[in-house]
Design an enzyme around this catalytic site. Structure first.
Site, PDB file in Angstrom:
ATOM      1  N   ASP A   1      -4.428   2.503  11.392  1.00 24.72           N
ATOM      2  CA  ASP A   1      -4.586   1.401  10.440  1.00 24.72           C
ATOM      3  C   ASP A   1      -4.187   0.059  11.025  1.00 24.72           C
ATOM      4  OD1 ASP A   1      -3.629   3.217   7.456  1.00 24.72           O
ATOM      5  OD2 ASP A   1      -5.169   3.515   8.953  1.00 24.72           O
TER       6      ASP A   1
ATOM      7  N   GLU B   1      -4.352  -1.029  13.960  1.00 26.35           N
ATOM      8  CA  GLU B   1      -5.381  -1.566  14.841  1.00 26.35           C
ATOM      9  C   GLU B   1      -6.531  -2.148  14.000  1.00 26.35           C
ATOM     10  OE1 GLU B   1      -5.288  -1.937  17.927  1.00 26.35           O
ATOM     11  OE2 GLU B   1      -7.373  -2.260  18.542  1.00 26.35           O
ATOM     12  N   TYR B   2      -6.892  -1.455  12.942  1.00 23.66           N
ATOM     13  CA  TYR B   2      -7.935  -1.944  12.042  1.00 23.66           C
ATOM     14  C   TYR B   2      -7.511  -3.290  11.447  1.00 23.66           C
ATOM     15  CZ  TYR B   2     -11.289  -2.225   8.249  1.00 23.66           C
ATOM     16  OH  TYR B   2     -12.273  -2.659   7.414  1.00 23.66           O
ATOM     17  N   ASP B   3      -6.260  -3.345  10.960  1.00 28.19           N
ATOM     18  CA  ASP B   3      -5.752  -4.580  10.353  1.00 28.19           C
ATOM     19  C   ASP B   3      -5.817  -5.741  11.334  1.00 28.19           C
ATOM     20  OD1 ASP B   3      -5.263  -3.151   8.104  1.00 28.19           O
ATOM     21  OD2 ASP B   3      -3.079  -3.000   8.399  1.00 28.19           O
TER      22      ASP B   3
ATOM     23  N   SER C   1      -5.492  -5.660  -5.153  1.00 25.37           N
ATOM     24  CA  SER C   1      -4.886  -5.396  -3.851  1.00 25.37           C
ATOM     25  C   SER C   1      -3.580  -6.178  -3.798  1.00 25.37           C
ATOM     26  CB  SER C   1      -5.830  -5.806  -2.731  1.00 25.37           C
ATOM     27  OG  SER C   1      -6.228  -7.141  -2.912  1.00 25.37           O
ATOM     28  N   LEU C   2      -2.787  -5.924  -2.806  1.00 24.65           N
ATOM     29  CA  LEU C   2      -1.485  -6.574  -2.712  1.00 24.65           C
ATOM     30  C   LEU C   2      -1.428  -7.461  -1.475  1.00 24.65           C
ATOM     31  CD1 LEU C   2       0.738  -3.444  -3.458  1.00 24.65           C
ATOM     32  CD2 LEU C   2       0.412  -5.409  -4.973  1.00 24.65           C
TER      33      LEU C   2
ATOM     34  N   GLU D   1       9.634  -0.727  -5.410  1.00 22.14           N
ATOM     35  CA  GLU D   1       9.102   0.645  -5.372  1.00 22.14           C
ATOM     36  C   GLU D   1       8.729   1.009  -3.939  1.00 22.14           C
ATOM     37  OE1 GLU D   1       5.534   0.184  -7.641  1.00 22.14           O
ATOM     38  OE2 GLU D   1       6.591  -0.333  -9.492  1.00 22.14           O
TER      39      GLU D   1
ATOM     40  N   LYS E   1       6.143   2.135  -1.179  1.00 25.60           N
ATOM     41  CA  LYS E   1       4.683   1.996  -1.106  1.00 25.60           C
ATOM     42  C   LYS E   1       4.112   3.285  -0.528  1.00 25.60           C
ATOM     43  CE  LYS E   1       0.989  -1.062   0.368  1.00 25.60           C
ATOM     44  NZ  LYS E   1       0.166  -0.006   0.944  1.00 25.60           N
TER      45      LYS E   1
ATOM     46  N   ASP F   1       1.609   6.027   0.846  1.00 31.42           N
ATOM     47  CA  ASP F   1       0.441   5.925   1.711  1.00 31.42           C
ATOM     48  C   ASP F   1      -0.531   7.049   1.349  1.00 31.42           C
ATOM     49  OD1 ASP F   1      -1.113   4.900   3.646  1.00 31.42           O
ATOM     50  OD2 ASP F   1       0.069   5.646   5.337  1.00 31.42           O
TER      51      ASP F   1
ATOM     52  N   ARG G   1     -10.302   3.696  -6.189  1.00 32.49           N
ATOM     53  CA  ARG G   1     -10.257   2.240  -6.241  1.00 32.49           C
ATOM     54  C   ARG G   1     -11.589   1.622  -5.818  1.00 32.49           C
ATOM     55  NH1 ARG G   1      -8.835  -1.659  -2.662  1.00 32.49           N
ATOM     56  NH2 ARG G   1      -8.099  -3.564  -3.646  1.00 32.49           N
TER      57      ARG G   1
ATOM     58  N   TYR H   1       2.028  10.069  -7.827  1.00 32.65           N
ATOM     59  CA  TYR H   1       3.058   9.235  -8.467  1.00 32.65           C
ATOM     60  C   TYR H   1       2.356   8.080  -9.153  1.00 32.65           C
ATOM     61  CZ  TYR H   1       7.292  11.171  -6.298  1.00 32.65           C
ATOM     62  OH  TYR H   1       8.333  11.973  -5.936  1.00 32.65           O
TER      63      TYR H   1
ATOM     64  N   LYS I   1       5.649  -4.399   4.356  1.00 32.33           N
ATOM     65  CA  LYS I   1       5.299  -3.230   5.168  1.00 32.33           C
ATOM     66  C   LYS I   1       6.422  -2.854   6.138  1.00 32.33           C
ATOM     67  CE  LYS I   1       1.201  -1.889   5.023  1.00 32.33           C
ATOM     68  NZ  LYS I   1      -0.047  -2.421   5.395  1.00 32.33           N
TER      69      LYS I   1
ATOM     70  N   CYS J   1       6.019  20.277  44.094  1.00 31.96           N
ATOM     71  CA  CYS J   1       7.039  19.598  43.296  1.00 31.96           C
ATOM     72  C   CYS J   1       7.157  18.135  43.731  1.00 31.96           C
ATOM     73  CB  CYS J   1       8.377  20.314  43.480  1.00 31.96           C
ATOM     74  SG  CYS J   1       9.760  19.404  42.801  1.00 31.96           S
TER      75      CYS J   1
ATOM     76  N   CYS K   1      10.632  17.574  45.655  1.00 34.26           N
ATOM     77  CA  CYS K   1      11.008  18.194  46.934  1.00 34.26           C
ATOM     78  C   CYS K   1       9.826  18.759  47.718  1.00 34.26           C
ATOM     79  CB  CYS K   1      12.044  19.293  46.707  1.00 34.26           C
ATOM     80  SG  CYS K   1      11.368  20.774  45.947  1.00 34.26           S
TER      81      CYS K   1
ATOM     82  N   CYS L   1       9.255  24.314  39.658  1.00 32.67           N
ATOM     83  CA  CYS L   1       9.431  24.155  41.096  1.00 32.67           C
ATOM     84  C   CYS L   1      10.133  25.403  41.611  1.00 32.67           C
ATOM     85  CB  CYS L   1      10.288  22.917  41.350  1.00 32.67           C
ATOM     86  SG  CYS L   1      10.972  22.861  43.012  1.00 32.67           S
TER      87      CYS L   1
ATOM     88  N   CYS M   1      15.704  21.353  46.109  1.00 40.17           N
ATOM     89  CA  CYS M   1      15.133  20.303  45.272  1.00 40.17           C
ATOM     90  C   CYS M   1      16.245  19.374  44.774  1.00 40.17           C
ATOM     91  CB  CYS M   1      14.419  20.950  44.088  1.00 40.17           C
ATOM     92  SG  CYS M   1      13.569  19.758  43.060  1.00 40.17           S
TER      93      CYS M   1
HETATM   94  C1  9MJ Z   1       1.822   2.120  -3.828  1.00 42.46           C
HETATM   95  N1  9MJ Z   1       0.790   2.240  -3.001  1.00 42.46           N
HETATM   96  O1  9MJ Z   1       2.775   2.876  -3.785  1.00 42.46           O
HETATM   97  C2  9MJ Z   1       1.089  -0.553  -5.996  1.00 42.46           C
HETATM   98  N2  9MJ Z   1       1.788   1.045  -4.787  1.00 42.46           N
HETATM   99  O2  9MJ Z   1       0.593  -2.283  -7.591  1.00 42.46           O
HETATM  100  C3  9MJ Z   1       2.791   0.691  -5.636  1.00 42.46           C
HETATM  101  N3  9MJ Z   1       0.738   0.263  -5.024  1.00 42.46           N
HETATM  102  C4  9MJ Z   1       0.229  -1.557  -6.567  1.00 42.46           C
HETATM  103  N4  9MJ Z   1       2.344  -0.325  -6.390  1.00 42.46           N
HETATM  104  C5  9MJ Z   1      -0.440  -3.104  -7.878  1.00 42.46           C
HETATM  105  N5  9MJ Z   1       4.012   1.259  -5.675  1.00 42.46           N
HETATM  106  C6  9MJ Z   1      -1.447  -2.859  -7.025  1.00 42.46           C
HETATM  107  C7  9MJ Z   1      -1.031  -1.847  -6.167  1.00 42.46           C
END
Ligand code: 9MJ
Length: 669
Positions: free
Chosen positions: A34, A36-38, A83-84, A114, A116, A118, A137, A224, A313, A407, A410, A425, A431
């Site tokens: 990710d 690298e993508y970013d 998005s955040l 909270e 984050k 993945d 999403r 969650y 992050k 080796c 040696c 070896c 050695c």
């Molecule tokens: C994650 N990924 O745990 C949000 N998120 O709130 C948490 N994502 C989020 N909040 C608003 N804990 C948009 C995304």
């Protein structure tokens, strides 16, 4: 106007990003981490900002996500999925808090913090308390209808708990796979010969987008929730909403906290980062949200991200870099470990230049080659490792890596015993990497028993280059020894005396002292008794060696390799020159047991016992039972349908017994 080079770069970035998007969203099979993508995306964003004339409607910067794959119906989100904004540095967080304080005209702001997660963001719609829709999403405005798959996830309630539920409730959260569930899933896929997932997030995404819900149901998915789309009928603080959602039956992370001000946020970030490796699921940062909903409304949005929330992050745990070379390290026991030399790369919070590759099997399995672009992972305090190669970027003329035959420390031959992962070896005595340990063993009580020659002293002798191989020990004199730390005239002359005494070991002791792999005291004694001299032992073939009680094919190979290494023969010669003369051993090829020294081969089916029972009965009488016939074989025992072993026995003139002959043999001795 942008110059030619900039135009070309923008083109390349767009093409690459679109490819990566397709791989990620449609194939669920990304080839780059990710981070690298970013980086590629932010490079494109920067170029487009500088040159707005280069922006096109199909640029990856102009949308979030990609078109849903065929097979799922598209659904519009009634409230867009946000998005955040991302932050990496503490200063970004202070700036976030400063802006909010300024706009709200408050001294101290209260936040909900909270982890984050993945995983895969999901919107769950409940009507009259019942789950009616689960949607991904997608691009934030519309996603895929994955309701049938979502219904299989047991963490997600199909009906809200409690009597007083809202007529419509849309809950937002993250579907993810636990690390343990991911490991088990991949193991199952490996065993079935199927392709494995790169990480838990991709496994979660792949599982959720299965067209067959039965498959999803068997995947260890978890959920969650972290918010609701609207606040109708819900409390007016975000943290209270999460409590209410918990009451409705939704799992909420128990790491959610209410904190105050930038210091509270940064402290939460530090604590959560410290907890990261102990969790059974991946988190890639933390999320801060203004806790008061009125204040959220006042802050509003910029483009599609709320100004009342921030994702802070963690350092990426996977990065790409170039594998400059594979070097081989020799351990104290002679084990050769391949080590990756990397172009320095910042990963998991530190700059990494070396990573382990474990052993040759691992390198072959991953097909990692010098010159490759590789994914390097460093999680927590774990040693960095090379996860995989970017095979698609490899030059056409690249060749697989092989273990050196000599080796690197040696120059002695390297042995790779069948069925063992580790290459070693064979020059343990010469050695430099193994010298300390080899000398310690040589001098130890059960080996040459050189009184007063302990680890500290050996360390000094090796460091000062006074001793390179065991023979050098016997050339030490009192003045040299007396000049060492913690040594005096008296202790030096005691040691010289002890060395003198050690000049006449038994052959068994000397053999054991040489430190041949897997030759312990008992095996050394057996070898000594069987061969009687070092010369005869050195000339023994693998077959001769396996005829010795207690010596199996692996030990035989180690002994054989040892005496085939010229460096080792040189050490033995030097010992003899230094006056070490072992006491000759009485050759005793027949031992205490009636069949000691005899070798049998079993072939064909027996009637009154299995072959392994027959083998055990012979071995109990001291015999060796081997699997191949040679002229050293005492007798071949042939049951019914004996096959080629009987033919071989006949051609070599080896005696053959049938089962009644075996009965007699076992009964008569
Ligand atoms: C994650 N990924 O745990 C949000 N998120 O709130 C948490 N994502 C989020 N909040 C608003 N804990 C948009 C995304």
């Amino acid at each position: 106007m942008a110059d030619q080079a900039t135009r070309q770069r923008v083109d390349v970035l767009r093409r690459e990003l679109n490819d990566h998007n397709y791989r990620y969203y449609v194939l669920d099979d990304p080839t780059i981490p990710d981070a690298e993508y970013d980086r590629l995306l932010s490079e494109l964003e920067t170029l487009e900002e500088k040159h707005p004339d280069l922006v096109t409607s199909d640029s990856p910067t102009q949308r979030v996500g990609a078109a849903p794959a065929a097979g799922f119906e598209t659904v519009a989100h009634q409230v867009p999925m946000l998005s955040l904004a991302n932050a990496f540095a503490d200063d970004d967080v202070r700036e976030f808090d400063r802006r909010i304080r300024e706009q709200l005209d408050r001294e101290v702001i209260e936040y909900a913090a909270e982890p984050k997660l993945d995983g895969v963001a999901i919107a769950l719609r409940y009507e009259r308390g019942e789950l009616v829709l689960g949607a991904t999403r997608g691009d934030g405005r519309s996603g895929e209808n994955v309701t049938s798959n979502v219904r299989t996830i047991r963490a997600i309630p199909l009906r809200l708990r409690g009597a007083d539920v809202p007529s419509v409730l849309e809950v937002r959260g993250e579907i993810f796979m636990t690390r343990s569930g991911f490991a088990a899933l991949n193991q199952g896929l490996t065993e079935a010969g199927d392709k494995t997932f790169v990480n838990p997030r991709n496994a979660a995404a792949g599982s959720l987008r299965q067209l067959d819900p039965d498959v999803t149901a068997r995947r260890p998915l978890h959920f969650y929730c972290y918010g609701a789309a609207t606040s109708d009928g819900l409390p007016q603080r975000h943290s209270d909403i999460l409590d209410a959602l918990r009451e409705f039956g939704f799992p909420v992370s128990n790491q959610v906290e209410r904190v105050q001000g930038a210091d509270g946020l940064l402290d939460y970030h530090r604590r959560t980062l410290a907890d990261r490796d102990g969790l059974d699921y991946d988190i890639d940062g933390v999320v801060y949200k203004l806790d008061d909903l009125d204040q959220q409304r006042e802050m509003g949005f910029v483009s599609r991200a709320p100004r009342w929330a921030l994702a802070h992050k963690f350092p990426a745990q996977e990065e790409i870099t170039r594998l400059l070379d594979i070097e081989v390290q020799v351990g104290r026991t002679g084990a050769l470990t391949p080590v990756a030399r990397l172009k320095p790369v910042f990963v998991g919070g530190v700059t990494v230049t070396n990573a382990t590759l474990h052993n040759l099997d691992e390198i072959r399995r991953k097909d990692v080659r010098p010159g490759d672009q590789v994914v390097v992972r460093r999680a927590g305090d774990v040693i960095p490792e090379v996860v995989r190669s970017m095979v698609e970027q490899r030059p056409a003329d690249s060749r697989p890596w092989t273990m050196p035959e000599q080796c690197p420390a040696c120059g002695s031959a390297v042995e790779q015993v069948e069925g063992e992962a580790v290459a070693r070896c064979t020059g343990g005595l010469v050695c430099p990497a193994q010298r300390m340990r080899a000398l310690e063993h040589f001098a130890s009580r059960t080996a040459m028993d050189i009184d007063g020659l302990g680890t500290r002293l050996i360390e000094q002798l090796v460091e000062r280059d006074l001793v390179k191989s065991p023979a050098d020990l016997f050339r030490l004199d009192v003045p040299t020894l007396a000049g060492l730390e913690r040594m005096a005239e008296k202790s030096a002359s005691n040691l010289v005396e002890a060395l003198d005494k050690a000049r006449q070991p038994s052959l068994a002791r000397l053999l054991f002292a040489l430190g041949i792999r897997e030759v312990g005291g008992v095996t050394a004694a057996n070898l000594a008794r069987y061969f009687g001299s070092l010369e005869r032992l050195a000339e023994a073939s693998i077959e001769d060696l396996t005829a010795v009680p207690d010596v199996g094919p692996v030990v035989a190979e180690h002994v054989h390799n040892f005496f085939n290494e010229p460096h080792n023969l040189e050490v033995i010669r030097a010992l003899s020159e230094a006056g070490v003369k072992y006491r000759p051993e009485q050759v005793q090829q027949g031992g205490e047991l009636p069949l000691t020294g005899k070798t049998y081969v079993l072939t064909g089916a027996l009637e009154s016992r299995t072959r392994s029972e027959a083998k055990a009965a012979l071995e109990a009488l001291g015999a060796k039972v081997t699997s191949s016939v040679s002229k050293k074989t005492t007798t071949v025992i042939a049951g019914s349908d004996p096959g080629s072993k009987l033919e071989k026995a006949e051609s070599l003139g080896v005696p053959v017994l049938d089962e009644s002959g075996l009965d007699e043999l076992l009964g008569s001795v």
